[in-house]
Enzyme design. Structure first.
Site, PDB file in Angstrom:
ATOM      1  N   SER A 183     -12.343   3.940   7.373  1.00 30.85           N
ATOM      2  CA  SER A 183     -13.746   3.518   7.295  1.00 30.85           C
ATOM      3  C   SER A 183     -14.113   2.532   8.403  1.00 30.85           C
ATOM      4  O   SER A 183     -15.172   2.650   9.028  1.00 30.85           O
ATOM      5  CB  SER A 183     -14.064   2.940   5.916  1.00 30.85           C
TER       6      SER A 183
ATOM      7  N   HIS B 221      -8.076   7.578   1.035  1.00 33.92           N
ATOM      8  CA  HIS B 221      -8.519   6.220   1.407  1.00 33.92           C
ATOM      9  C   HIS B 221      -9.101   5.540   0.161  1.00 33.92           C
ATOM     10  O   HIS B 221      -8.357   5.125  -0.720  1.00 33.92           O
ATOM     11  CB  HIS B 221      -9.507   6.357   2.566  1.00 33.92           C
TER      12      HIS B 221
ATOM     13  N   HIS C 291       2.818   1.667   0.932  1.00 33.57           N
ATOM     14  CA  HIS C 291       1.733   1.329   1.864  1.00 33.57           C
ATOM     15  C   HIS C 291       2.164   1.666   3.281  1.00 33.57           C
ATOM     16  O   HIS C 291       3.350   1.578   3.610  1.00 33.57           O
ATOM     17  CB  HIS C 291       1.379  -0.164   1.770  1.00 33.57           C
TER      18      HIS C 291
ATOM     19  N   ARG D 202      -3.193  -8.746  -3.058  1.00 36.32           N
ATOM     20  CA  ARG D 202      -4.426  -8.441  -3.807  1.00 36.32           C
ATOM     21  C   ARG D 202      -4.073  -7.894  -5.188  1.00 36.32           C
ATOM     22  O   ARG D 202      -4.780  -8.122  -6.157  1.00 36.32           O
ATOM     23  CB  ARG D 202      -5.296  -7.469  -3.003  1.00 36.32           C
TER      24      ARG D 202
ATOM     25  N   ASP E  99      -4.478  -0.741  -5.298  1.00 38.33           N
ATOM     26  CA  ASP E  99      -5.018   0.330  -6.149  1.00 38.33           C
ATOM     27  C   ASP E  99      -4.243   0.499  -7.451  1.00 38.33           C
ATOM     28  O   ASP E  99      -4.708   1.177  -8.366  1.00 38.33           O
ATOM     29  CB  ASP E  99      -5.028   1.653  -5.377  1.00 38.33           C
TER      30      ASP E  99
HETATM   31  N1  HAX Z   1       5.651   7.654  -4.426  1.00 34.99           N
HETATM   32  C1  HAX Z   1       6.498   8.608  -3.978  1.00 34.99           C
HETATM   33  N2  HAX Z   1       6.816   8.779  -2.692  1.00 34.99           N
HETATM   34  C2  HAX Z   1       6.301   7.916  -1.826  1.00 34.99           C
HETATM   35  C3  HAX Z   1       5.453   6.866  -2.220  1.00 34.99           C
HETATM   36  C4  HAX Z   1       5.135   6.764  -3.594  1.00 34.99           C
HETATM   37  N3  HAX Z   1       4.289   5.830  -4.043  1.00 34.99           N
HETATM   38  N4  HAX Z   1       5.079   6.158  -1.125  1.00 34.99           N
HETATM   39  C5  HAX Z   1       5.681   6.763  -0.080  1.00 34.99           C
HETATM   40  N5  HAX Z   1       6.399   7.821  -0.501  1.00 34.99           N
HETATM   41  C6  HAX Z   1       7.102   8.798   0.309  1.00 34.99           C
HETATM   42  C7  HAX Z   1       6.109   9.423   1.259  1.00 34.99           C
HETATM   43  O1  HAX Z   1       5.374  10.463   0.626  1.00 34.99           O
HETATM   44  C8  HAX Z   1       7.013   9.922   2.352  1.00 34.99           C
HETATM   45  O2  HAX Z   1       7.606  11.103   1.923  1.00 34.99           O
HETATM   46  P1  HAX Z   1       7.842  12.334   2.952  1.00 34.99           P
HETATM   47  O3  HAX Z   1       8.809  11.810   3.929  1.00 34.99           O
HETATM   48  O4  HAX Z   1       8.371  13.407   2.077  1.00 34.99           O
HETATM   49  O5  HAX Z   1       6.507  12.650   3.551  1.00 34.99           O
HETATM   50  C9  HAX Z   1       8.072   8.836   2.409  1.00 34.99           C
HETATM   51  O6  HAX Z   1       8.025   8.156   1.145  1.00 34.99           O
HETATM   52  C10 HAX Z   1       7.847   7.808   3.500  1.00 34.99           C
HETATM   53  O7  HAX Z   1       6.541   7.301   3.380  1.00 34.99           O
HETATM   54  P2  HAX Z   1       6.181   5.828   3.843  1.00 34.99           P
HETATM   55  O8  HAX Z   1       6.414   5.719   5.314  1.00 34.99           O
HETATM   56  O9  HAX Z   1       6.845   4.845   2.949  1.00 34.99           O
HETATM   57  O10 HAX Z   1       4.637   5.754   3.504  1.00 34.99           O
HETATM   58  P3  HAX Z   1       3.411   6.349   4.361  1.00 34.99           P
HETATM   59  O11 HAX Z   1       2.998   5.325   5.349  1.00 34.99           O
HETATM   60  O12 HAX Z   1       3.720   7.715   4.850  1.00 34.99           O
HETATM   61  O13 HAX Z   1       2.301   6.496   3.237  1.00 34.99           O
HETATM   62  C11 HAX Z   1       0.966   5.862   1.381  1.00 34.99           C
HETATM   63  C12 HAX Z   1       1.652   5.381   2.665  1.00 34.99           C
HETATM   64  C13 HAX Z   1       0.138   4.701   0.822  1.00 34.99           C
HETATM   65  C14 HAX Z   1       0.015   7.048   1.700  1.00 34.99           C
HETATM   66  C15 HAX Z   1       2.066   6.282   0.373  1.00 34.99           C
HETATM   67  O14 HAX Z   1       2.869   5.166   0.068  1.00 34.99           O
HETATM   68  C16 HAX Z   1       1.512   6.898  -0.880  1.00 34.99           C
HETATM   69  O15 HAX Z   1       1.223   8.088  -0.918  1.00 34.99           O
HETATM   70  N6  HAX Z   1       1.327   6.070  -1.956  1.00 34.99           N
HETATM   71  C17 HAX Z   1       0.733   6.543  -3.189  1.00 34.99           C
HETATM   72  C18 HAX Z   1      -0.783   6.658  -3.037  1.00 34.99           C
HETATM   73  C19 HAX Z   1      -1.448   5.318  -2.908  1.00 34.99           C
HETATM   74  O16 HAX Z   1      -1.118   4.369  -3.604  1.00 34.99           O
HETATM   75  N7  HAX Z   1      -2.439   5.201  -1.984  1.00 34.99           N
HETATM   76  C20 HAX Z   1      -3.211   3.970  -1.784  1.00 34.99           C
HETATM   77  C21 HAX Z   1      -2.802   3.177  -0.553  1.00 34.99           C
HETATM   78  C22 HAX Z   1      -3.592   1.915  -0.400  1.00 34.99           C
HETATM   79  C23 HAX Z   1      -4.766   2.122   0.486  1.00 34.99           C
HETATM   80  O17 HAX Z   1      -4.644   2.133   1.697  1.00 34.99           O
HETATM   81  N8  HAX Z   1      -5.954   2.285  -0.099  1.00 34.99           N
HETATM   82  O18 HAX Z   1      -7.105   2.471   0.609  1.00 34.99           O
END
Ligand code: HAX
Length: 427
Positions: free
Chosen positions: A233, A263, A309, A318, A364
């Site tokens: 955003s 997001h 994250h 937060r 979140d």
């Molecule tokens: N549960 C299971 N697996 C997870 C995980 C979780 N909560 N968080 C990361 N992983 C996995 C990833 O999917 C990734 O797997 P692959 O190698 O198979 O693709 C691996 O661990 C490495 O990921 P990472 O480097 O630790 O994390 P990323 O930077 O790729 O992703 C995310 C960050 C926030 C997208 C991820 O942690 C996630 O999907 N979390 C759950 C959804 C979530 O909480 N989203 C909100 C984020 C906050 C935000 O920015 N809000 O706006």
């Protein structure tokens, strides 16, 4: 000249000079190298954006103008906006001025309500928010100033004027959307004596006998106000604004990005997950049952929402601030108990799973739950709550860019063929 305009008029030449000096001294310094996979991977980790308002420190969390967010949790959005824009906490008089300014300019024109009411009843509230802002674009002082030939270096004055008008109205707009979309009710008018957060809470029209919801809205607006410049955003708002499209276009565009499930929609996904867990395991599951369920969920290829994250490597402060809020207000609810229980269990499970780089909760994991237990049950509205808050940060970030006079955004794109050639040359 009003106090914020006055302070920024004093600061602007200093900032402009600092930037010019930096460019003269270090403009051609190499500060990073780029891997081919970063070109494809959403520019992850590429330090290519200037953002003065906030910083996410991996081992600490969000800092607004270098102040840890935990130290700002008792502040008001008025104070946060002033801080984001100027780098200074406002005096009591400056805060009072901004509070009064926003309250006195909070009325949303009738043509906006007419446009929103004309939409089909299943329109998404984020689309309605974005559309409501765009409808007001016709009133932009920035566009008028540009058309009248105001010199580029002076255009930021009109940018500030637009941001203040947009922020004055966005709470009224969002609250009205909530009432039109979910309660088939008329928008409530703003109360010119209330502060920004209290007015917003009141206009949403939810019962709030103890003031707990009002306090939650204030905290929510403070905690979500800004998170660096590279999230979808903020970066979208910055890019659109760099074309000298006015703030109504820029903030509306940024909020369209926030509407995405990767997001701003994540808090709603997290709440859905928690409700599913309670539905399946009952209201107070044992640690063992919960652990087993989480393990099954993970090993069947799902992520645990609210955990992990892209940048953070500790529990998001937060999250902790929201958790403290729940405890301070003694919110007794099975969902709050589940949030606490998951915080004890999920990090161990994620560690055992071995993939996530950060096993700790992000904001979140709790933000949607607090809205839910406080009486706001419409999941689809949660991103609007987030968007109202994030408009503070995007307004401040784009304002600073206009003050600094940074140019239009235009990175170089590459075809895969070009990328392959470059990769071979540098192998
Ligand atoms: N549960 C299971 N697996 C997870 C995980 C979780 N909560 N968080 C990361 N992983 C996995 C990833 O999917 C990734 O797997 P692959 O190698 O198979 O693709 C691996 O661990 C490495 O990921 P990472 O480097 O630790 O994390 P990323 O930077 O790729 O992703 C995310 C960050 C926030 C997208 C991820 O942690 C996630 O999907 N979390 C759950 C959804 C979530 O909480 N989203 C909100 C984020 C906050 C935000 O920015 N809000 O706006």
């Amino acid at each position: 000249m009003h106090p914020l305009h006055q302070r920024l008029t004093e600061l602007a030449p200093q900032w402009q000079e600092q930037l010019q000096t930096f460019l003269a001294q270090h403009g051609t310094a190499t500060i990073a190298t780029l891997q081919a996979r970063q070109v494809i991977g959403g520019m992850r980790g590429v330090p290519a954006l200037l953002c003065e308002t906030s910083l996410v420190v991996p081992n600490e969390g969000l800092r607004i103008r270098d102040i840890p967010i935990a130290e700002l949790a008792d502040r008001t959005p008025e104070e946060i906006f002033w801080l984001l824009c100027t780098g200074e906490l406002p005096t009591a008089e400056q805060t009072a001025w901004l509070r009064q300014f926003w309250a006195e300019h909070a009325t949303v024109p009738d043509y906006v309500w007419q446009a929103l009411k004309a939409l089909p009843s299943d329109s998404h509230p984020m689309a309605m928010l974005s559309l409501g802002l765009l409808a007001m674009e016709r009133e932009s002082a920035f566009r008028r100033a540009f058309e009248e030939g105001v010199p580029r270096a002076q255009l930021w004055h009109a940018w500030l004027e637009d941001c203040l008008m947009l922020l004055s109205r966005i709470t009224t707009l969002a609250a009205g959307i909530y009432r039109i979309r979910f309660h088939q009710a008329e928008p409530l008018p703003p109360d010119p004596t209330l502060d920004w957060a209290s007015n917003y809470a009141a206009m949403l029209g939810l019962p709030d006998p103890t003031g707990q919801f009002r306090d939650l809205v204030r905290l929510y607006l403070v905690l979500h106000s800004d998170h660096e410049g590279g999230n979808v955003s903020a970066m979208t708002g910055y890019t659109v604004a760099s074309a000298l499209s006015d703030p109504f276009y820029a903030i509306s565009a940024g909020l369209n990005g926030l509407a995405g499930p990767l997001h701003g929609l994540a808090n709603q996904e997290c709440l859905r997950f928690l409700l599913q867990l309670l539905g399946k395991l009952g209201t107070s599951p044992s640690d063992e049952a919960l652990e087993q369920e989480l393990w099954q969920w993970l090993t069947s290829g799902h992520v645990i929402p609210g955990y992990g994250h892209a940048v953070l490597r500790v529990t998001d402060p937060r999250f902790l601030l929201f958790q403290q809020f729940a405890h301070r207000w003694q919110l007794q609810h099975e969902l709050i108990a589940l949030v606490d229980q998951l915080y004890r269990i999920v990090p161990q499970v994620l560690r055992r799973h071995g993939k996530a780089q950060n096993p700790w909760p992000n904001v979140d994991a709790i933000s949607g739950v607090l809205l839910y237990v406080s009486g706001m049950r419409e999941f689809e509205f949660y991103t609007v709550m987030f968007g109202v808050s994030r408009a503070l940060g995007i307004c401040a970030q784009t304002l600073i860019h206009r003050i600094l006079g940074t140019p239009i955004v235009r990175p170089k794109s590459l075809t895969l063929q070009e990328l392959r050639q470059l990769a071979t040359v540098h192998a």
